[in-house]
Scaffold this active site. Structure first.
Site, PDB file in Angstrom:
ATOM      1  N   ASP A 122       0.857  -1.186   0.000  1.00 52.09           N
ATOM      2  CA  ASP A 122       0.000   0.000   0.000  1.00 52.09           C
ATOM      3  C   ASP A 122       0.895   1.238   0.000  1.00 52.09           C
ATOM      4  O   ASP A 122       1.527   1.545   1.013  1.00 52.09           O
ATOM      5  CB  ASP A 122      -0.894   0.038   1.243  1.00 52.09           C
ATOM      6  CG  ASP A 122      -2.028  -0.976   1.217  1.00 52.09           C
ATOM      7  OD1 ASP A 122      -1.954  -1.939   0.424  1.00 52.09           O
ATOM      8  OD2 ASP A 122      -2.976  -0.820   2.004  1.00 52.09           O
ATOM      9  N   LYS A 148      -7.026   3.267  -2.961  1.00 45.20           N
ATOM     10  CA  LYS A 148      -7.350   3.256  -1.529  1.00 45.20           C
ATOM     11  C   LYS A 148      -7.610   4.682  -1.064  1.00 45.20           C
ATOM     12  O   LYS A 148      -6.917   5.616  -1.486  1.00 45.20           O
ATOM     13  CB  LYS A 148      -6.187   2.621  -0.762  1.00 45.20           C
ATOM     14  CG  LYS A 148      -6.304   2.635   0.759  1.00 45.20           C
ATOM     15  CD  LYS A 148      -5.092   1.939   1.383  1.00 45.20           C
ATOM     16  CE  LYS A 148      -5.064   2.099   2.900  1.00 45.20           C
ATOM     17  NZ  LYS A 148      -3.889   1.433   3.512  1.00 45.20           N
ATOM     18  N   LYS A 159     -10.213   0.108  -1.867  1.00 43.40           N
ATOM     19  CA  LYS A 159     -10.049  -0.117  -0.431  1.00 43.40           C
ATOM     20  C   LYS A 159     -10.475   1.126   0.338  1.00 43.40           C
ATOM     21  O   LYS A 159      -9.971   2.224   0.094  1.00 43.40           O
ATOM     22  CB  LYS A 159      -8.593  -0.469  -0.098  1.00 43.40           C
ATOM     23  CG  LYS A 159      -8.342  -0.717   1.397  1.00 43.40           C
ATOM     24  CD  LYS A 159      -6.919  -1.200   1.636  1.00 43.40           C
ATOM     25  CE  LYS A 159      -6.597  -1.297   3.130  1.00 43.40           C
ATOM     26  NZ  LYS A 159      -5.216  -1.781   3.380  1.00 43.40           N
TER      27      LYS A 159
END
EC number: 4.1.2.4
Length: 223
Positions: free
Chosen positions: A91, A153, A182
């Site tokens: 991430d 995300k 996400k």
């Protein structure tokens, strides 16, 4: 149909004062509740990988966290080092300052450099939506789609706000039905998790995974 919340959850501990004992507990909870992954800072990837060896729970590492403002080469190196240490997902945080400065090519190159070092390892790109306009969210989502990253995300959980339903909907509408979205930051109970899933999230980043799967209200603080 009953939602299997556990399969959505990246069980998360990213506090700068997180101890090794807390990371071990995070991993034990993830195994017990069959969460999809744990999400930790890169320095704790070896511990998490050791604790989760032989389980179905994946190890996710954040990169360039939480500011995203470091050198591109440093982000790319950190991603590769985390993968070598046992990370199975990455991430990364975009360079929000570059985006707001109109340095679009540099933002794209920053993401691409990390993606290239991830090879087959899924990459999630953190936008920090609380700092962006809708137009900027769309711009980065299109960029990520072009670069064939696995997920976009919402948030680090360390800025001025977390995941919002309207941002998740916008991200889903922009990237289409296949790419991952996400939702992370301020998802602390089952109702909020369900809202994000209905908005289009396919993964939930939270430190309140146990509360979500048990249907309890988590503490007001936390990721």
């Amino acid at each position: 149909m009953t939602t299997n919340y556990a399969h959505y959850i990246d069980h998360t501990l990213l506090a700068m004062d997180a101890t090794e004992a807390q990371i071990i507990k995070l991993c034990e909870e993830a195994k017990q509740h069959h969460f999809y992954a744990v999400c930790v800072n890169s320095g704790y990837v070896p511990v998490a990988a050791q604790q989760l060896a032989g389980s179905s729970v994946k190890v996710c590492s954040v990169i360039g966290f939480p500011l995203g403002a470091g050198l591109t080469a440093a982000k790319a190196f950190e991603a590769q080092a985390a993968i070598n240490a046992g990370a199975q997902e990455i991430d990364m945080v975009i360079n929000v300052g570059w985006l707001k400065s109109g340095k679009i090519a540099d933002v794209k190159a920053d993401i691409k450099a990390v993606r290239d070092n991830c090879a087959a390892t899924p990459l999630k790109v953190i936008l920090e939506t609380c700092l962006l306009s809708d137009e900027q969210i769309v711009q980065v989502c299109k960029m990520c789609r072009e670069l064939d990253v696995a997920f976009v995300k919402t948030s680090t959980g360390f800025s001025t706000g977390g995941a919002k339903e309207e941002h998740v909907k916008l991200m889903r509408a922009t990237v289409g039905p296949v790419m991952g979205v996400k939702a992370s930051g301020a998802v602390r109970d089952r109702a909020t998790a369900e809202t994000m899933i209905q908005a289009g999230a396919t993964r939930i980043g939270t430190s309140s995974g146990v509360a979500i799967v048990s249907g309890q209200q988590a503490a007001a603080s936390g990721y």
